[in-house]
Design a protein around this motif. Structure first.
Motif, PDB file in Angstrom:
ATOM      1  N   UNK A 141       0.838  -1.205   0.000  1.00 39.21           N
ATOM      2  CA  UNK A 141       0.000   0.000   0.000  1.00 39.21           C
ATOM      3  C   UNK A 141       0.869   1.251   0.000  1.00 39.21           C
ATOM      4  N   UNK A 142       1.924   1.233   0.798  1.00 36.74           N
ATOM      5  CA  UNK A 142       2.835   2.385   0.849  1.00 36.74           C
ATOM      6  C   UNK A 142       3.452   2.642  -0.521  1.00 36.74           C
ATOM      7  N   UNK A 143       3.900   1.597  -1.166  1.00 34.90           N
ATOM      8  CA  UNK A 143       4.522   1.756  -2.481  1.00 34.90           C
ATOM      9  C   UNK A 143       3.509   2.273  -3.498  1.00 34.90           C
ATOM     10  N   UNK A 144       2.282   1.728  -3.481  1.00 36.09           N
ATOM     11  CA  UNK A 144       1.253   2.140  -4.437  1.00 36.09           C
ATOM     12  C   UNK A 144       0.786   3.580  -4.212  1.00 36.09           C
ATOM     13  N   UNK A 145       0.821   4.028  -2.971  1.00 39.63           N
ATOM     14  CA  UNK A 145       0.326   5.368  -2.657  1.00 39.63           C
ATOM     15  C   UNK A 145       1.428   6.421  -2.563  1.00 39.63           C
ATOM     16  N   UNK A 146       2.669   5.997  -2.659  1.00 38.98           N
ATOM     17  CA  UNK A 146       3.777   6.938  -2.549  1.00 38.98           C
ATOM     18  C   UNK A 146       3.998   7.432  -1.131  1.00 38.98           C
ATOM     19  N   UNK A 147       3.531   6.660  -0.175  1.00 37.45           N
ATOM     20  CA  UNK A 147       3.729   7.020   1.235  1.00 37.45           C
ATOM     21  C   UNK A 147       4.739   6.061   1.851  1.00 37.45           C
ATOM     22  N   UNK A 148       4.947   6.194   3.139  1.00 37.87           N
ATOM     23  CA  UNK A 148       5.874   5.298   3.824  1.00 37.87           C
ATOM     24  C   UNK A 148       5.104   4.211   4.573  1.00 37.87           C
ATOM     25  N   UNK A 204       5.420   3.564   7.684  1.00 41.80           N
ATOM     26  CA  UNK A 204       4.959   4.148   8.947  1.00 41.80           C
ATOM     27  C   UNK A 204       3.657   4.914   8.753  1.00 41.80           C
ATOM     28  N   UNK A 205       3.552   5.676   7.671  1.00 46.91           N
ATOM     29  CA  UNK A 205       2.320   6.421   7.409  1.00 46.91           C
ATOM     30  C   UNK A 205       1.137   5.474   7.221  1.00 46.91           C
ATOM     31  N   UNK A 206       1.318   4.448   6.421  1.00 48.70           N
ATOM     32  CA  UNK A 206       0.235   3.486   6.185  1.00 48.70           C
ATOM     33  C   UNK A 206      -0.164   2.819   7.492  1.00 48.70           C
ATOM     34  N   UNK A 207       0.817   2.400   8.272  1.00 49.11           N
ATOM     35  CA  UNK A 207       0.539   1.735   9.538  1.00 49.11           C
ATOM     36  C   UNK A 207      -0.279   2.624  10.467  1.00 49.11           C
ATOM     37  N   UNK A 208       0.112   3.874  10.589  1.00 51.61           N
ATOM     38  CA  UNK A 208      -0.596   4.784  11.488  1.00 51.61           C
ATOM     39  C   UNK A 208      -1.989   5.092  10.956  1.00 51.61           C
ATOM     40  N   UNK A 209      -2.126   5.313   9.661  1.00 51.63           N
ATOM     41  CA  UNK A 209      -3.449   5.587   9.087  1.00 51.63           C
ATOM     42  C   UNK A 209      -4.376   4.390   9.298  1.00 51.63           C
ATOM     43  N   UNK A 210      -3.871   3.195   9.091  1.00 48.03           N
ATOM     44  CA  UNK A 210      -4.702   1.994   9.266  1.00 48.03           C
ATOM     45  C   UNK A 210      -5.097   1.804  10.723  1.00 48.03           C
ATOM     46  N   UNK A 211      -4.107   1.826  11.632  1.00 46.87           N
ATOM     47  CA  UNK A 211      -4.375   1.464  13.021  1.00 46.87           C
ATOM     48  C   UNK A 211      -4.879   2.601  13.899  1.00 46.87           C
ATOM     49  N   UNK A 212      -4.643   3.828  13.490  1.00 43.69           N
ATOM     50  CA  UNK A 212      -5.071   4.963  14.314  1.00 43.69           C
ATOM     51  C   UNK A 212      -6.221   5.742  13.687  1.00 43.69           C
ATOM     52  N   UNK A 242       5.932   8.982  11.813  1.00 50.16           N
ATOM     53  CA  UNK A 242       7.170   8.343  12.281  1.00 50.16           C
ATOM     54  C   UNK A 242       7.226   8.340  13.804  1.00 50.16           C
ATOM     55  N   UNK A 243       6.866   9.472  14.417  1.00 50.39           N
ATOM     56  CA  UNK A 243       6.860   9.574  15.876  1.00 50.39           C
ATOM     57  C   UNK A 243       5.848   8.595  16.478  1.00 50.39           C
ATOM     58  N   UNK A 244       4.617   8.591  15.927  1.00 46.20           N
ATOM     59  CA  UNK A 244       3.572   7.706  16.452  1.00 46.20           C
ATOM     60  C   UNK A 244       3.941   6.241  16.254  1.00 46.20           C
ATOM     61  N   UNK A 245       4.566   5.921  15.126  1.00 45.44           N
ATOM     62  CA  UNK A 245       4.975   4.545  14.876  1.00 45.44           C
ATOM     63  C   UNK A 245       6.009   4.094  15.904  1.00 45.44           C
ATOM     64  N   UNK A 246       6.978   4.946  16.197  1.00 50.73           N
ATOM     65  CA  UNK A 246       7.995   4.588  17.191  1.00 50.73           C
ATOM     66  C   UNK A 246       7.371   4.406  18.576  1.00 50.73           C
ATOM     67  N   UNK A 247       6.396   5.243  18.926  1.00 49.38           N
ATOM     68  CA  UNK A 247       5.691   5.072  20.206  1.00 49.38           C
ATOM     69  C   UNK A 247       4.928   3.743  20.207  1.00 49.38           C
ATOM     70  N   UNK A 248       4.370   3.370  19.075  1.00 45.04           N
ATOM     71  CA  UNK A 248       3.668   2.089  18.966  1.00 45.04           C
ATOM     72  C   UNK A 248       4.637   0.923  19.129  1.00 45.04           C
ATOM     73  N   UNK A 249       5.803   1.037  18.527  1.00 44.63           N
ATOM     74  CA  UNK A 249       6.826   0.004  18.676  1.00 44.63           C
ATOM     75  C   UNK A 249       7.224  -0.120  20.144  1.00 44.63           C
ATOM     76  N   UNK A 250       7.444   1.013  20.804  1.00 42.94           N
ATOM     77  CA  UNK A 250       7.781   0.990  22.234  1.00 42.94           C
ATOM     78  C   UNK A 250       6.693   0.276  23.037  1.00 42.94           C
ATOM     79  N   UNK A 251       5.434   0.569  22.710  1.00 40.17           N
ATOM     80  CA  UNK A 251       4.310  -0.072  23.393  1.00 40.17           C
ATOM     81  C   UNK A 251       4.337  -1.579  23.168  1.00 40.17           C
ATOM     82  N   UNK A 252       4.533  -2.005  21.945  1.00 38.52           N
ATOM     83  CA  UNK A 252       4.548  -3.437  21.651  1.00 38.52           C
ATOM     84  C   UNK A 252       5.751  -4.136  22.281  1.00 38.52           C
ATOM     85  N   UNK A 253       6.870  -3.448  22.360  1.00 40.35           N
ATOM     86  CA  UNK A 253       8.050  -4.030  23.018  1.00 40.35           C
ATOM     87  C   UNK A 253       7.876  -4.139  24.528  1.00 40.35           C
ATOM     88  N   UNK A 254       6.997  -3.319  25.101  1.00 39.47           N
ATOM     89  CA  UNK A 254       6.729  -3.373  26.535  1.00 39.47           C
ATOM     90  C   UNK A 254       6.220  -4.757  26.945  1.00 39.47           C
TER      91      UNK A 254
END
Length: 140
Positions: free
Chosen positions: A32-39, A41-49, A93-105
């Motif tokens: 999806x990121x490649x098809x939309x020209x986004x990253x 992290x952007x796709x992940x945050x848009x989908x999950x948040x 990018x910031x929200x994705x890193x916070x999500x990673x921190x949460x999942x690593x918890x």
């Protein structure tokens, strides 16, 4: 010894199930990121948040027949994006890193990143969708 060799049989079975699920979801987000020209992290945050919670608010509004939750959620997103001049990509990018921190918890209870990702980001949303669809189907 590799990390997988140190796992118990039960842990190996869990990983055998969860790794393909994780790979499928992450792979779809990369496509999806490649098809939309986004990253990714952007796709992940848009989908999950945005998309998943927005779909839940629509369903809850339908169930309760009080359509205000969706509107409140959309307004909150507009304010969140408009209030601060940080670029969307940087915010994601910031929200994705916070999500990673949460999942690593969840390592504290023995879940690695893949296990916590699949449980929190796949299993829990699927269970919520099942409950909401059940409630919609059983409306009188």
């Amino acid at each position: 010894m590799t990390e997988l060799e140190n796992l118990s049989l039960a842990e190996k079975v869990v990983m055998a199930v969860f790794i393909p699920i994780f790979a499928l979801v992450a792979g779809a987000e990369h496509i999806i990121a490649k098809l939309t020209g986004s990253t990714y992290n952007e796709v992940n945050i848009v989908v999950y948040y945005l998309i998943i919670p927005l779909s839940w608010t629509v369903m809850v509004d339908y169930i309760t027949m009080m359509p205000f939750l969706t509107l409140m959620y959309i307004i909150a997103w507009i304010v969140f994006l408009w209030k601060d001049p940080i670029r969307f990509r940087n915010r994601c990018d910031w929200a994705f890193m916070k999500s990673v921190d949460f999942l690593l918890w969840f390592k504290k209870i023995g879940w690695n990143y893949i296990v916590s990702s699949v449980i929190i980001c796949v299993v829990v949303p699927v269970l919520v969708y099942i409950e909401l669809v059940y409630a919609i189907v059983n409306l009188e």
